[in-house]
Design a protein around this motif. Structure first.
Motif, mmCIF file in Angstrom:
data_model
loop_
_atom_site.group_PDB
_atom_site.id
_atom_site.type_symbol
_atom_site.label_atom_id
_atom_site.label_comp_id
_atom_site.label_asym_id
_atom_site.label_seq_id
_atom_site.Cartn_x
_atom_site.Cartn_y
_atom_site.Cartn_z
ATOM 1 N N ILE A 122 -4.672 -1.330 -2.232
ATOM 2 C CA ILE A 122 -4.343 -0.366 -3.279
ATOM 3 C C ILE A 122 -3.059 0.345 -2.855
ATOM 4 O O ILE A 122 -2.933 0.762 -1.711
ATOM 5 C CB ILE A 122 -5.480 0.663 -3.434
ATOM 6 N N VAL B 8 0.525 2.858 -4.387
ATOM 7 C CA VAL B 8 1.224 3.581 -5.452
ATOM 8 C C VAL B 8 2.234 2.634 -6.095
ATOM 9 O O VAL B 8 2.993 1.955 -5.417
ATOM 10 C CB VAL B 8 1.925 4.835 -4.892
ATOM 11 N N ILE C 1 -1.229 3.007 -10.681
ATOM 12 C CA ILE C 1 -1.628 3.906 -9.601
ATOM 13 C C ILE C 1 -0.468 4.853 -9.291
ATOM 14 O O ILE C 1 0.641 4.422 -8.960
ATOM 15 C CB ILE C 1 -2.023 3.112 -8.343
ATOM 16 N N GLU D 198 -1.057 7.932 -7.309
ATOM 17 C CA GLU D 198 -1.304 8.516 -5.993
ATOM 18 C C GLU D 198 -2.456 7.770 -5.345
ATOM 19 O O GLU D 198 -3.415 7.380 -6.026
ATOM 20 C CB GLU D 198 -1.681 9.996 -6.095
ATOM 21 N N HIS D 199 -2.365 7.579 -4.027
ATOM 22 C CA HIS D 199 -3.466 6.958 -3.293
ATOM 23 C C HIS D 199 -3.372 7.307 -1.819
ATOM 24 O O HIS D 199 -2.334 7.112 -1.200
ATOM 25 C CB HIS D 199 -3.457 5.427 -3.443
ATOM 26 N N THR E 109 -7.684 8.380 -5.257
ATOM 27 C CA THR E 109 -6.715 7.650 -6.075
ATOM 28 C C THR E 109 -6.611 8.281 -7.457
ATOM 29 O O THR E 109 -7.609 8.690 -8.035
ATOM 30 C CB THR E 109 -7.148 6.173 -6.211
#
Length: 192
Positions: free
Chosen positions: A5, A7, A29, A31-32, A38
């Motif tokens: 995952i 950004v 996505i 923010e993570h 997330t």
């Protein structure tokens, strides 16, 4: 197969995901991290509400269709805007996504409390989303492990795709190997 995952990446709902908030959705996505979780926005859910009805001062800067998009089921009474800048600059009222992905390197969030005039002429495209999608730390990883999401690379036109309803199939169709075949999955697999 572990999927990373990141950004600027896309979450694409698998046909197994039945949650009506995310069925056949494409989520960018934003923010993570392992501590905060997330955050993303659903890119392919235009609403029937025009931007003029809710944020009339931003209407002239919004790319078509000029409606609010349903960004996700969290805080649907708040708005979040994404805009692309045509150059490498960082105009006042705009914050670049923290990503190293070239496809979304000119994408950022817009401060909707700022006067729209300061961004006029500085941005190439813009969309406004009501609400967002959010996952607590580890929650999204668990959903991916259960087969609910594919994680794929974004392309420059995904955020402002002209026909949002066809984005799910379009993103899947361009994937390598058998993942491209998922795009042909009927809305109701029992009718196949």
């Amino acid at each position: 197969m572990a999927q990373t995952i990141y950004v600027g990446g896309l979450l694409v709902a698998t046909p197994r995901l039945e949650d009506p908030n995310f069925r056949r959705s494409v989520v960018l996505i934003l923010e993570h991290d392992r501590v905060g979780g997330t955050l993303g926005v659903v890119l392919n859910r235009p609403s029937d509400i025009s931007v003029t009805q809710v944020l009339p001062t931003w209407d002239s800067l919004v790319s078509g269709p000029p409606v609010l998009f349903q960004g996700g089921p969290v805080q649907t009474d708040s708005a979040l805007a994404l805009a692309a800048v045509p150059s490498g600059g960082e105009p006042l009222g705009w914050r670049r996504l923290a990503t190293r992905i070239p496809a979304v390197s000119r994408l950022g969030t817009v401060d909707l409390d700022a006067p729209p005039e300061i961004l006029a002429g500085e941005i190439a495209q813009m969309r406004i989303f009501a609400g967002y999608a959010g996952w607590t730390p580890g929650q999204l990883e668990a959903e991916i492990a259960e087969g609910a999401w594919y994680v794929v690379d974004a392309e420059p036109g995904d955020t402002f795709f002209a026909d949002p309803e066809s984005l799910w199939r379009t993103v899947l169709r361009r994937q390598p190997s058998e993942l491209a075949f998922v795009a042909t999955c009927p809305d109701d697999p029992t009718m196949n």
